[in-house]
Every structure is written in structure tokens, then in C-alpha cells.
Design an enzyme around this catalytic site. Structure first.
Site, PDB file in Angstrom:
ATOM      1  N   HIS A 463       0.971  -1.494  -0.274  1.00  0.00           N
ATOM      2  CA  HIS A 463       0.285   0.339   0.274  1.00  0.00           C
ATOM      3  C   HIS A 463       0.789   1.228  -0.170  1.00  0.00           C
ATOM      4  O   HIS A 463       1.708   1.828   0.624  1.00  0.00           O
ATOM      5  CB  HIS A 463      -0.957  -0.253   2.001  1.00  0.00           C
ATOM      6  CG  HIS A 463      -1.834   1.158   1.755  1.00  0.00           C
ATOM      7  ND1 HIS A 463      -1.963   1.909   2.439  1.00  0.00           N
ATOM      8  CD2 HIS A 463      -2.132   2.620   0.773  1.00  0.00           C
ATOM      9  CE1 HIS A 463      -2.710   2.390   2.267  1.00  0.00           C
ATOM     10  NE2 HIS A 463      -2.932   3.247   0.930  1.00  0.00           N
ATOM     11  N   GLU A 475       3.091   0.237   3.418  1.00  0.00           N
ATOM     12  CA  GLU A 475       2.387  -0.136   3.896  1.00  0.00           C
ATOM     13  C   GLU A 475       2.211  -1.524   3.871  1.00  0.00           C
ATOM     14  O   GLU A 475       2.159  -1.825   2.972  1.00  0.00           O
ATOM     15  CB  GLU A 475       1.368  -0.409   4.524  1.00  0.00           C
ATOM     16  CG  GLU A 475       0.298  -0.339   5.848  1.00  0.00           C
ATOM     17  CD  GLU A 475      -1.030   0.341   5.982  1.00  0.00           C
ATOM     18  OE1 GLU A 475      -1.724   1.254   5.801  1.00  0.00           O
ATOM     19  OE2 GLU A 475      -1.439   0.286   7.127  1.00  0.00           O
ATOM     20  N   ASN A 513      -4.573   3.915   7.336  1.00  0.00           N
ATOM     21  CA  ASN A 513      -5.655   4.644   6.952  1.00  0.00           C
ATOM     22  C   ASN A 513      -6.796   4.226   8.319  1.00  0.00           C
ATOM     23  O   ASN A 513      -7.572   5.445   8.424  1.00  0.00           O
ATOM     24  CB  ASN A 513      -6.739   4.380   6.004  1.00  0.00           C
ATOM     25  CG  ASN A 513      -5.731   4.630   4.660  1.00  0.00           C
ATOM     26  OD1 ASN A 513      -5.286   5.442   4.863  1.00  0.00           O
ATOM     27  ND2 ASN A 513      -6.219   3.672   3.180  1.00  0.00           N
TER      28      ASN A 513
HETATM   29  P1  NAD Z   1      -7.485   6.140 -11.007  1.00  0.00           P
HETATM   30  O1  NAD Z   1      -8.381   5.605 -11.813  1.00  0.00           O
HETATM   31  O2  NAD Z   1      -6.198   7.004 -11.057  1.00  0.00           O
HETATM   32  O3  NAD Z   1      -6.048   4.491 -11.199  1.00  0.00           O
HETATM   33  C1  NAD Z   1      -6.903   3.623 -11.730  1.00  0.00           C
HETATM   34  C2  NAD Z   1      -6.250   2.973 -13.284  1.00  0.00           C
HETATM   35  O4  NAD Z   1      -6.589   1.838 -13.272  1.00  0.00           O
HETATM   36  C3  NAD Z   1      -6.803   3.795 -14.777  1.00  0.00           C
HETATM   37  O5  NAD Z   1      -5.993   4.167 -15.544  1.00  0.00           O
HETATM   38  C4  NAD Z   1      -7.952   2.797 -15.321  1.00  0.00           C
HETATM   39  O6  NAD Z   1      -7.623   3.304 -16.647  1.00  0.00           O
HETATM   40  C5  NAD Z   1      -7.179   1.817 -14.719  1.00  0.00           C
HETATM   41  N1  NAD Z   1      -7.620   0.398 -15.114  1.00  0.00           N
HETATM   42  C6  NAD Z   1      -9.640   0.380 -14.891  1.00  0.00           C
HETATM   43  N2  NAD Z   1      -9.505  -1.087 -14.934  1.00  0.00           N
HETATM   44  C7  NAD Z   1      -8.453  -1.545 -15.352  1.00  0.00           C
HETATM   45  C8  NAD Z   1      -8.052  -3.194 -15.997  1.00  0.00           C
HETATM   46  N3  NAD Z   1      -8.845  -3.515 -16.084  1.00  0.00           N
HETATM   47  N4  NAD Z   1      -7.441  -3.095 -16.843  1.00  0.00           N
HETATM   48  C9  NAD Z   1      -5.689  -2.405 -16.388  1.00  0.00           C
HETATM   49  N5  NAD Z   1      -5.535  -1.059 -16.275  1.00  0.00           N
HETATM   50  C10 NAD Z   1      -7.141  -0.586 -15.576  1.00  0.00           C
HETATM   51  O7  NAD Z   1      -6.822   5.693  -9.205  1.00  0.00           O
HETATM   52  P2  NAD Z   1      -5.882   5.208  -8.292  1.00  0.00           P
HETATM   53  O8  NAD Z   1      -6.291   6.320  -7.403  1.00  0.00           O
HETATM   54  O9  NAD Z   1      -4.177   5.481  -9.271  1.00  0.00           O
HETATM   55  O10 NAD Z   1      -6.071   4.257  -7.670  1.00  0.00           O
HETATM   56  C11 NAD Z   1      -5.824   3.123  -8.104  1.00  0.00           C
HETATM   57  C12 NAD Z   1      -5.698   1.457  -6.642  1.00  0.00           C
HETATM   58  O11 NAD Z   1      -4.647   2.677  -5.721  1.00  0.00           O
HETATM   59  C13 NAD Z   1      -6.830   2.233  -5.953  1.00  0.00           C
HETATM   60  O12 NAD Z   1      -6.684   0.297  -5.294  1.00  0.00           O
HETATM   61  C14 NAD Z   1      -6.839   2.948  -4.736  1.00  0.00           C
HETATM   62  O13 NAD Z   1      -7.762   2.373  -3.640  1.00  0.00           O
HETATM   63  C15 NAD Z   1      -5.486   2.507  -4.448  1.00  0.00           C
HETATM   64  N6  NAD Z   1      -4.718   3.307  -3.630  1.00  0.00           N
HETATM   65  C16 NAD Z   1      -5.222   4.691  -3.792  1.00  0.00           C
HETATM   66  C17 NAD Z   1      -4.654   5.944  -3.173  1.00  0.00           C
HETATM   67  C18 NAD Z   1      -4.514   7.804  -3.220  1.00  0.00           C
HETATM   68  O14 NAD Z   1      -4.622   7.991  -2.886  1.00  0.00           O
HETATM   69  N7  NAD Z   1      -5.344   7.434  -5.136  1.00  0.00           N
HETATM   70  C19 NAD Z   1      -3.690   5.696  -2.019  1.00  0.00           C
HETATM   71  C20 NAD Z   1      -3.777   4.522  -1.994  1.00  0.00           C
HETATM   72  C21 NAD Z   1      -3.931   3.781  -2.843  1.00  0.00           C
END
Ligand code: NAD
Length: 732
Positions: A463, A475, A513
Site C-alpha cells: 500500500h 504499508e 487509514n
Molecule cells: P485511478 O483511477 O487514478 O487509476 C486506475 C487506473 O486503472 C486507470 O488508469 C484505469 O484505466 C486503470 N484500469 C482500470 N481497470 C483496468 C483493467 N482492467 N486493466 C488495466 N487497467 C485498468 O486510481 P488510483 O487513485 O491510481 O488508485 C488505484 C488503486 O490504488 C486503487 O485500488 C486505490 O484504492 C489505491 N490507492 C489509491 C490511493 C490514492 O490516494 N488515490 C492511495 C493508496 C491506494
């Protein structure tokens, strides 16, 4: 064998070489001081010695500083009257350095004495610069990778071996302030420009240059030992000096909110020291240094931010498994997180396959690295060649077959169990079951997600925090079936990308979190109760939180808060405790105030996204009550909301090491760093008081403040977390 040795050459120059046994970089300890002292005495007394050079036996560095393990324990080993013991110890250190500085000169006439030069092959930090500052001339090798400075303030102390007094007198309060108050480090050329050191010479000429100077019959009286010395920029009662100190005082309090004892003590040492002769100034510095060492905040900060952080980075909780260094990582999802993970991996020299559903999205993810490198080039921190090399490591594609040589996958697609399950299957069809599969989920249980995998032992949570390139914590989450190799892989990867890992067990919201959400919720709950939003935000900052809870939810986005609240309510049913919080949160979302990203949230923003201040109409909807709580009550609600969750995480076995709880809290969400983290804070206030305060808060505000059984037990027994649970102590 000793850390310091001396050899006098045919020209009568005694070369004292520092070479700490068993360390790659020199660090100072008490024995080192005694040895250095004896060699200085010997050289000064020997008629055959005309001058002295102090240098290092380590290639490319002079010294990394004091052994902080010793500083952290100095108070405990200082006897029945620790303040006296500490003060005497510090004054003994001053004695050695002052002896170097005076070098046998006549105290009245300043005549006689032997020139002493410091010759620094490279990095010189903390005491590693304070010793040179006591010498008469500082030479450094032209080594652009070397760092020179006094970084003590960053771990909760200040330069206490004369560095504060000498630098302030050498450069003036204004010139010394970024070096002392911010711990700013320079390369040798920069250190020369700043006036910290005197000469930069090619590495191979270092000793020869120092020797030529020593033998040139130089004047060695320090300006502050000459009659009529005036501090550059003026002393505090001089009009210019007055302005400097007024400004510095405001700056320190603005930056530290008054919660860091070291910054205030440092400023006092400089101010008071500037009004008196040099030797008295050293005594004042020693008093303030003792004062800081006596403050539990400094030992807690050193323990968490230096000793334990480093222990975790070196793999304190790594299972016994062969080297799992990552050669090629597959990052699935090139959104905000995936793009950042690709960047930090490529910067560490790891090959990356960056996959998204569409080529455009994959390319956009890769462009994040290009933009990052461009910014670095503009700031002269990177070059076009480096950019080409880093970008050359990233293959942005939609083709899953490209993953076949990856030894680690980090999935960062949408936060949706079925999307993640589909991706897991698609990836494993190419990589097979031996490749370690990590998910970057922030809320979904790892054990559940592992069900989509064909090898749950190789499935793990890694994480990252946003923005990935800036946030230092990672994490690592073990699902029920996660095996040792997966944990070792995750830890080795985190080490390669130079971040700090904590390893926790799987549970709702993991560790970070789990603690942040109650902090945000407590802030929002107070808005509902009619507590002034400004009081809530300022109370948080005045207790050392980098962001108030309302600013934090604006940054992380209000709709994300709504999403998490809905999911939590669905999972908890009637036990869900945060209905009051949701009322405010959902109302904000209904007003389209989604936080910074929508330029509207608990704060108002201008067109360019610059935060203006708290949103005026918030109090129209949730009026400010006539009776406002006192500051400490608000602070305790905000702190205990987080700290009790940390204790419960330890009780539940989510955390297995309080060091990870403390380091993770500071690096992950900025938990009041002055405290050393939640467990250190509880040790500072004491379990009996903490339990009593929880009882009061429970009565006033509800069961969420109920004293956890573990804390109650510790209160009854008078236990401290770092005595009862400190793994490093057990290992030692
Ligand atoms: P985001 O929406 O910016 O990016 C997700 C990406 O995944 C998009 O580019 C999308 O096109 C791609 N995607 C979706 N389905 C797909 C598939 N089947 N195959 C390939 N690509 C695919 O989201 P994010 O903020 O980068 O978050 C991504 C993950 O990280 C989530 O699980 C989120 O909970 C976790 N996360 C986010 C944060 C944050 O602050 N944003 C922090 C820690 C963890």
C-alpha cells in the site's frame, strides 16, 4: 585498535586519522572523544609537531555524526541527577573542541599555538562538521556527492558541540539560520559559497593542500577570540540584528507551532550566546542542549525518526528468505498511483511494464515520469541522459504478455473487487503462480482479494501513499495465507525504491487509514456539534499535525470519504458509529463541495486552486455554538481518536511491532512528529493519565474513547509501551 590514530610525518605535521572500527562511515562515541582528546594533547605537547591535520580513513567521507543510539540513551545513563550529568558530559565535549580551537595559544596574548586543519574527503555531518568548525581551516575534497551540514534539528535536537555557537559567530544569525534551523546540507562547493568551509580542492590533493597551509605559518586566532570581534549582521541589540531575531523567532514559531523544543532552544542559544563572550556562549549552548536532551520529545524523535526508521529499512521484520530483489516489475493500472509506482521503480533502476486498459492511458501514466524528470532537469537535479535512461526502463503497453518476465506485479486498478479479480486472473495466466502478486488497494481486505489468485501464499498488499514519489511510507499487508517469500519480496522492493516499510496484518483499513479516518471523523463531528472550524483546524496544527482534519479531507476528497462511509456502514450494519459525521460529509457532497479537486470543500479555493481559508457558509449550515471547548479538549479528542485506534490495532494483532506503529504514523500521515508517534506519545503522558483522560472523554463524548483493555492494564501496572513491547530492546 582505536577509532583515532596519529602519525607525524617528516615535515612535522601530525595527521590524526578518524576510522571508526566496523563502520562504513565514521560516527562519534564517548570513547572516540577521549581518544581524540589524548591525541590532540600529545601533538600539542610534542615539540617535533609543527601543525596538525584531522582527516578520515574512510574513502569519500569524513563523518556521519554522533552515534544517535548513544544520544537517545544519554539521559538514562547520566546518573541520579541526569541534567547535571548531561551538562557535564556536553561541557567535556566542548573542552576537547575548544582545546583544538585554542591549540596551545597563550590565553592573554593569543601568541603561539599550532595550526590545525580539517581535511574532509567527503560527507561531514553533525559532530563531523562541528570538529572541523573548531579547527583553523577546513579543506574539503571536490566531491559533488558529499553532504556537509548540521542536520540535528531534523531528529529533534540541535548542534550541541559548539556547532551552533561557532556557525552563528562565523556567518551571523541570518547566514547560519537555514543551516541550523532547517538542517540544510550543501555539497562542498555550496558549503564554501555559504562560508561554512574554506577551501575545496581535488580529492587527490586534499592532504597536500592542508599540509601546505599548516606549514605556511598561518594566523590561527579565531575572529571571536580577537579583541573587538563583531558578530556578522549584528548582535540582537543592534538594529539589523534585532530584525533578524524578530524574523527568525516568528519563522520558527510559524514552522514549528511551538511544539518542537529543539528549534526554540536553538534560537535561544544563538540569541543569548550572541550577547556574551565566546566561552560563556558555549556554556549557554550546553545548558539549552541539556534542556533539549531532558525533554522526552527529543529521545522519542531520535528513536522513531532515526533509530527505528533505519532498523525497519534494514529489514528488522524481514522473514528469513533468500534475496528477493526485484528485476522487473509489472504495474497494472497507469492512473495516479500506478504512474507514481512506475516512476519510483524506474528511478531505482528497475525495469517496469506499465499496463492499462487503453494505450493512451498507459502512455499518460508514463508521461508522469517524463514530467517528473523535466522538472528535475529544470532544477538541475537531473540530466537529459538520465531522463532517457529512466524512460527507457518503462514499457507502457496494453499487452499482458509483456509481463512474462516480471518477478513482481503491483496492481493499482480501480478500487473494485471484481475488476481486481479479473486483472489478477489475466496477469497470472501470463506470469504463472510463482510471481509475487501485490495489490495497492487502500480499503479492500487482502485475504478476500487473494481468493482470485491461484497462489494465495504469493499474494500480498503493498500500500503506497499519494503522491507516491513524495510519501516515504509503504504499508505491506499480509493476508491470512501470505507466505514469507512474498513478505521478503515486498520488503526488498521497498528497500530498492528507498522507502520505509511497515508490515501489518490484514484488517479493515489496515493500519494507517484505520487511524486517519477517526481523526478526520472527529474533526467533522465537531463541526456538527458547533465547534468553531477554525478552532478545530488550529488545535490540530498547534499539537503538531501537519494538516487539520478538515483540510486533510479536502485533500483526500470528500466523495472518497462518502464512498468509504457507505462501504463501512454496509459492512458494520447497526454497529456503525459515524452517522453524525456522515450527515455533514454527505451534505458537503450534495453541495458539490468535493474538496481540493473541485476547488470547493471545507475550505474555499481561488480559480487557480489556491486555498483561501475556511468556507464561510459552513457555519451557516452548522452554526458555531456560543460555548466553545478549550483548546486542550479539542486537541485530546483529535489525538486520542488516532492513538486509541493504534492501540486497538496492536491489541488486534494488526500491528505486531510498536516501532512500526510509531514510524508508520509519522511517515504515513504526519502524526505529530515531535511526539515520536502514538505509542511514544502515550509513554510521554503515561498510561495512567491516558486511561484517566479516556474515561473522561468517554463520559463526555461517547464510547469511541473507551480505554482499550491493553491500555487499562498498562495503566494499572504502570507500564510503558517501549518497555513492554520494544522489540529492539529484546533483540539487544
Ligand atoms: P485511478 O483511477 O487514478 O487509476 C486506475 C487506473 O486503472 C486507470 O488508469 C484505469 O484505466 C486503470 N484500469 C482500470 N481497470 C483496468 C483493467 N482492467 N486493466 C488495466 N487497467 C485498468 O486510481 P488510483 O487513485 O491510481 O488508485 C488505484 C488503486 O490504488 C486503487 O485500488 C486505490 O484504492 C489505491 N490507492 C489509491 C490511493 C490514492 O490516494 N488515490 C492511495 C493508496 C491506494
Amino acid at each position: 585498535m582505536k577509532d583515532f590514530t596519529s602519525k607525524t610525518d617528516a615535515d612535522g605535521v601530525a595527521i590524526i586519522t578518524w576510522d571508526t572500527i566496523g563502520k562504513s562511515m565514521n560516527v562519534m562515541n564517548q570513547q572516540g572523544f577521549t581518544d581524540l582528546d589524548a591525541l590532540i594533547d600529545q601533538a600539542l605537547a610534542d615539540d617535533a609537531v609543527k601543525g596538525i591535520i584531522i582527516t578520515s580513513g574512510k574513502e569519500g567521507s569524513f563523518a556521519g555524526g554522533m552515534d544517535l543510539n548513544i544520544i537517545a540513551k544519554m539521559k538514562d545513563s547520566a546518573g541520579d541527577d541526569p541534567a547535571r550529568g548531561l551538562f557535564d558530559g556536553v561541557m567535556a565535549m566542548h573542552g576537547v573542541l575548544r582545546k583544538i580551537e585554542r591549540a596551545g595559544m597563550d590565553p592573554k596574548t593569543n601568541k603561539g599555538g599550532k595550526p590545525i586543519a580539517a581535511a574532509l574527503p567527503g560527507t561531514a555531518l553533525g559532530i563531523g562538521l562541528e570538529i572541523p568548525l573548531a579547527c583553523h581551516r577546513i579543506f574539503a575534497a571536490d566531491n559533488p556527492k558529499a553532504k556537509i551540514g548540521l542536520p540535528e534539528i531534523q531528529v529533534g535536537i540541535f548542534p550541541g558541540a559548539g556547532g551552533t555557537t561557532r556557525l552563528a559567530r562565523k556567518l551571523g544569525a541570518m547566514g547560519a539560520s537555514p543551516l541550523l534551523l532547517e538542517g540544510k546540507l550543501n555539497d562542498p562547493q555550496g558549503a564554501k559559497r555559504a562560508g561554512v568551509i574554506d577551501e575545496v580542492v581535488p580529492a587527490e590533493e586534499l592532504i597536500a593542500a592542508a599540509k601546505a597551509w599548516v606549514l605556511s605559518g598561518p594566523s590561527i586566532v579565531k575572529p571571536w577570540d580577537e579583541k573587538g570581534y563583531k558578530m556578522p549582521g549584528g548582535v540582537p541589540y543592534h538594529p539589523a540584528g534585532f530584525m533578524t531575531f524578530v524574523g527568525a523567532s516568528a519563522m520558527v514559531n510559524g514552522k514549528t507551532m511551538g511544539v518542537y523544543p529543539a528549534a526554540k532552544a536553538l534560537l535561544s542559544a544563538v540569541y543569548e550566546g550572541a550577547l556574551v563572550p565566546f566561552d560563556t556562549a558555549l556554556k549557554i549552548e550546553a545548558r539549552w542542549f541539556t534542556n533539549v536532551l531532558m525533554n522526552p520529545s527529543s529521545s522519542a524523535m531520535i528513536r522513531s525518526l532515526f533509530i527505528n526508521k533505519e532498523a525497519l529499512e534494514k529489514g528488522a521484520n524481514r522473514p528469513d528468505a533468500p534475496d528477493q530483489k526485484v528485476k522487473q516489475v509489472g504495474v497494472i493500472g497507469a492512473g495516479m498511483m500506478g504512474a507514481g509506482i512506475a516512476l519510483v521503480s524506474a528511478l531505482a533502476g528497475i525495469k517496469v511494464v506499465l499496463i492499462d486498459a487503453k494505450q493512451e492511458a498507459a502512455d499518460k501514466g508514463k508521461s508522469y515520469t517524463a514530467d517528473y524528470m523535466d522538472k528535475g532537469i529544470a532544477r538541475k537535479k537531473a540530466t537529459e541522459d538520465k531522463k532517457t535512461a529512466v524512460l527507457g526502463l518503462i514499457n507502457a503497453t496494453t499487452d499482458y504478455d509483456a509481463l512474462k518476465d516480471c518477478d513482481l506485479i503491483v496492481e493499482a486498478v480501480f478500487e473494485d473487487t471484481s475488476v481486481k479479480a479479473e486483472v489478477t486472473k489475466k496477469v497470472q495466466a501470463v506470469t504463472g503462480p510463482d510471481c509475487i502478486f501485490a495489490t495497492n488497494t487502500s480499503t479492500l481486505p487482502i485475504t478476500e482479494l487473494a481468493k482470485a489468485s491461484n497462489n494465495a501464499a504469493n499474494f500480498i498488499g503493498i500500500h503506497f501513499f499519494s503522491p507516491v514519489d513524495k510519501m516515504l511510507l509503504v504499508e505491506i499487508i499480509k493476508g491470512k495465507e501470505t507466505g514469507d517469500v512474498a513478505v521478503a519480496k515486498a520488503l526488498d522492493f521497498v528497500r530498492q525504491i528507498r522507502k520505509t516499510p511497515i508490515v501489518v496484518n490484514d484488517a479493515r483499513f489496515f493500519y494507517a487509514n484505520r487511524c486517519i479516518i477517526p481523526y478526520i471523523n472527529e474533526g467533522i463531528r465537531m463541526v456538527k456539534e458547533g465547534v468553531s472550524p477554525a478552532l478545530i483546524e488550529n488545535a490540530a496544527k498547534l499539537v503538531g499535525m501537519p494538516l487539520g482534519p478538515l483540510q486533510l479531507v479536502d485533500e483526500t476528497s470528500i466523495d472518497l470519504g462518502v464512498k468509504i462511509a457507505k462501504a463501512t456502514r454496509a459492512a458494520m450494519g447497526d454497529d456503525y458509529p459515524d452517522g453524525e459525521v456522515d450527515e455533514v460529509l454527505f451534505w458537503m457532497a450534495d453541495q458539490d463541495r468535493l474538496g481540493r479537486k473541485s476547488n470547493a470543500g471545507f475550505y474555499a479555493y481561488d480559480d487557480k486552486g489556491k486555498r483561501q481559508g475556511l468556507w464561510d457558509d459552513l457555519t451557516a449550515q452548522y452554526p458555531v455554538a456560543d460555548d466553545q471547548p478549550d483548546l486542550v479538549t479539542v486537541q485530546h479528542r483529535l489525538l486520542f481518536a488516532q492513538v486509541l485506534e493504534a492501540v486497538r490495532a496492536l491489541e488486534d494483532g494488526v500491528l505486531t511491532d510498536i516501532r512500526e506503529g510509531d514510524v508508520g504514523a509519522i511517515l504515513g500521515w504526519g502524526f505529530a512528529p515531535w511526539s515520536g508517534g502514538p505509542f511514544s506519545w502515550l509513554d510521554i503522558i503515561g498510561a495512567p493519565y491516558a486511561a484517566e483522560r479516556c474515561d473522561q472523554l468517554t463520559e463526555q463524548f461517547g464510547d469511541r474513547f473507551k480505554t482499550p483493555d491493553l491500555l487499562r492494564d498498562m495503566a494499572d501496572k504502570g507500564h510503558e509501551f517501549y518497555k513492554r513491547f520494544d522489540k529492539s530492546a529484546k533483540a539487544a
